[in-house]
Design a protein around this motif. Structure first.
Motif, mmCIF file in Angstrom:
data_model
loop_
_atom_site.group_PDB
_atom_site.id
_atom_site.type_symbol
_atom_site.label_atom_id
_atom_site.label_comp_id
_atom_site.label_asym_id
_atom_site.label_seq_id
_atom_site.Cartn_x
_atom_site.Cartn_y
_atom_site.Cartn_z
ATOM 1 N N PHE A 4 -1.882 4.062 -6.700
ATOM 2 C CA PHE A 4 -1.741 4.561 -5.331
ATOM 3 C C PHE A 4 -1.251 6.010 -5.342
ATOM 4 C CE2 PHE A 4 -0.849 -0.024 -3.816
ATOM 5 C CZ PHE A 4 -2.202 -0.235 -3.587
ATOM 6 N N GLU A 5 -0.256 6.292 -6.170
ATOM 7 C CA GLU A 5 0.283 7.654 -6.243
ATOM 8 C C GLU A 5 -0.739 8.613 -6.847
ATOM 9 O OE1 GLU A 5 5.056 6.549 -6.556
ATOM 10 O OE2 GLU A 5 3.984 7.288 -8.331
ATOM 11 N N CYS A 57 0.006 5.551 0.724
ATOM 12 C CA CYS A 57 -1.040 6.524 1.019
ATOM 13 C C CYS A 57 -0.429 7.849 1.440
ATOM 14 C CB CYS A 57 -1.983 6.008 2.111
ATOM 15 S SG CYS A 57 -1.179 5.766 3.700
ATOM 16 N N GLY A 58 -1.215 8.903 1.327
ATOM 17 C CA GLY A 58 -0.796 10.211 1.784
ATOM 18 C C GLY A 58 -1.327 10.488 3.175
ATOM 19 N N TYR A 74 -4.672 14.474 -1.758
ATOM 20 C CA TYR A 74 -3.818 15.325 -0.918
ATOM 21 C C TYR A 74 -3.049 16.396 -1.699
ATOM 22 C CZ TYR A 74 -4.584 11.949 2.835
ATOM 23 O OH TYR A 74 -5.157 11.140 3.791
ATOM 24 N N VAL A 133 4.125 10.727 2.763
ATOM 25 C CA VAL A 133 3.728 9.546 1.994
ATOM 26 C C VAL A 133 4.197 8.332 2.777
ATOM 27 C CG1 VAL A 133 3.899 8.298 -0.181
ATOM 28 C CG2 VAL A 133 3.947 10.803 -0.174
ATOM 29 N N GLU A 185 -3.899 8.398 -6.462
ATOM 30 C CA GLU A 185 -4.869 8.642 -5.389
ATOM 31 C C GLU A 185 -4.336 9.680 -4.411
ATOM 32 O OE1 GLU A 185 -7.589 5.664 -2.923
ATOM 33 O OE2 GLU A 185 -5.533 5.697 -2.147
ATOM 34 N N ALA A 186 -3.065 9.553 -4.005
ATOM 35 C CA ALA A 186 -2.468 10.528 -3.085
ATOM 36 C C ALA A 186 -2.381 11.903 -3.739
ATOM 37 C CB ALA A 186 -1.079 10.056 -2.650
ATOM 38 N N ASP A 218 0.841 -1.191 0.000
ATOM 39 C CA ASP A 218 0.000 0.000 0.000
ATOM 40 C C ASP A 218 0.876 1.240 0.000
ATOM 41 O OD1 ASP A 218 -2.296 1.543 0.063
ATOM 42 O OD2 ASP A 218 -2.489 1.468 2.243
ATOM 43 N N TYR A 268 4.636 4.149 2.849
ATOM 44 C CA TYR A 268 4.769 2.952 2.009
ATOM 45 C C TYR A 268 4.760 1.723 2.919
ATOM 46 C CZ TYR A 268 6.778 6.622 -0.970
ATOM 47 O OH TYR A 268 7.006 7.784 -1.662
#
Length: 206
Positions: free
Chosen positions: A126-127, A62-63, A134, A86, A129-130, A60, A88
């Motif tokens: 994933f990137e 996420c921000g 964000y 971020v 989405e962040a 995963d 990881y």
């Protein structure tokens, strides 16, 4: 036994990563390391390719917005006044260990972190989405664009200072025969609950 394994992993990470490793945090049998944003690509490649680690899977990404987190993060990790991070989550199937990597962006007004899609291709969405939620920009990403909000969406909805109502609302305009955006309009209203009771509610039986 699990804690000893993570302690050994921590020592190995310190030995291999050297100055690229800013700090480590071991709690609840979970290991977190902090690295500079400028080093994330190099560190990720080392974590994947070094046989001591073999982190072949990115679980995963996420921000995080630390705007209202307080000073604890800054004081413990020398990340004073850093807002966006971020995170990881890595897994080594071969060695059966996990690792959390945290990177804080240098600039709060324009947070930037290098993309790791060349190392773990699954990071692509994933990137995005962040970036969408964000506003974190991932340099060298092959196709960085919004993934959850609309193309004309204004702002980043997971930022702590993003208004709950948003900035604009969308509706269909019958005259123009198309979807338009306009400032949010909220009509104040008073909500009075409707209470229905039985005729003899609360009466004691004789």
């Amino acid at each position: 036994m699990h804690t000893t394994h993570l302690e050994n992993l921590t020592k190995s990470l310190r030995g291999v990563l050297g100055e690229k490793l800013i700090g480590t945090h071991l709690r609840y049998d979970e290991l977190t390391i902090n690295v500079h944003a400028d080093d994330i690509f190099t560190v990720s490649k080392m974590l994947r390719d070094n046989p001591m680690f073999s982190f072949d899977t990115l679980i995963d990404l996420c921000g995080i917005d630390y705007l209202m987190y307080g000073d604890e993060l800054s004081e413990k990790n020398n990340f004073r006044n850093r807002r966006f991070a971020v995170i990881y989550h890595l897994l080594s199937i071969d060695r059966n260990h996990r690792l959390r990597v945290r990177v804080l962006a240098e600039n709060n007004d324009f947070p930037v972190v290098d993309s790791i899609t060349d190392i773990w291709p699954v990071a692509n969405w994933f990137e995005r989405e962040a970036f969408d939620l964000y506003g974190i920009v991932f340099t060298y990403h092959p196709d960085l664009r919004r993934i959850l909000t609309d193309y004309g969406f204004i702002g980043n909805p997971f930022r702590k200072d993003f208004p709950i109502t948003g900035y604009v609302e969308m509706r269909y305009d019958a005259e123009q025969k198309r979807v338009i955006y306009q400032p949010v309009t909220i009509e104040p209203r008073e909500i009075t609950p409707l209470v229905i009771r039985e005729a003899n509610y609360g009466d004691c039986e004789s």
